[in-house]
Design a protein around this motif. Structure first.
Motif, short mmCIF file in Angstrom:
data_model
loop_
_atom_site.label_atom_id
_atom_site.label_comp_id
_atom_site.label_asym_id
_atom_site.label_seq_id
_atom_site.Cartn_x
_atom_site.Cartn_y
_atom_site.Cartn_z
N ASP A 80 -3.84 5.47 7.44
CA ASP A 80 -2.86 6.05 6.53
C ASP A 80 -1.71 6.64 7.33
N PHE A 122 -3.73 0.55 -4.86
CA PHE A 122 -4.10 -0.66 -4.14
C PHE A 122 -5.60 -0.83 -3.90
N THR A 174 0.80 -1.22 0.00
CA THR A 174 0.00 0.00 0.00
C THR A 174 0.84 1.27 0.00
N CYS A 231 -6.68 5.52 -0.39
CA CYS A 231 -7.29 5.01 0.84
C CYS A 231 -8.80 5.27 0.82
#
Length: 149
Positions: A34, A16, A11, A44
């Protein structure tokens, strides 16, 4: 080494979300944490499912600005929040310590929870430890040990 994960995803690169959606049968993540920063923030958000939560913990990438998909925020009823100790008083920082002692230290003591230590550097090798961290060569913690006389 097993880390207790059902699935591990890379990530650090901002691509991702599709893998997260595939791994969750299209639902998306309930929680994303994050620690990287603005370079992965938008991804995210894309990875979150309905009523998903995004905790912004850090910005090691130094990127302090990021795109925010307002449609996703609204349609999926997302929750975005920051986590930081920088502006907390010493008393506020100490408040969770008794709970940590009660809830977490027994797990370390009996081996149910073990820290992942990638490498131990002597304090004299601080520059090498820092370079290793900055190059993302580690999996787990980098530990500095005092000098042995």
């Amino acid at each position: 080494m097993t880390l207790g994960l059902d699935l591990g995803l890379e990530t650090r690169a901002p691509d991702f979300a599709a893998a997260v959606r595939e791994a969750t049968d299209g639902r998306g993540a309930d929680l994303a944490i994050d620690t990287v920063g603005g370079s992965v923030f938008a991804e995210c958000v894309r990875a979150l499912g309905f009523q998903g939560r995004l905790a912004m913990v850090g910005y090691v990438d130094g990127v302090l600005q990021a795109e925010l998909d307002l449609e996703a925020l609204h349609a999926r009823r997302l929750h975005l929040f920051g986590v930081s100790n920088k502006l907390r008083t010493p008393q506020q920082r100490a408040e969770p310590v008794p709970g940590f002692r009660t809830d977490w230290l027994p797990l370390f003591a009996d081996g149910r929870l073990r820290p992942v230590v990638d490498r131990v550097f002597r304090f004299e090798d601080l520059a090498q430890a820092k370079a290793s961290m900055e190059q993302a060569e580690h999996l787990g913690k980098i530990v500095l040990a005092g000098s042995e006389d």
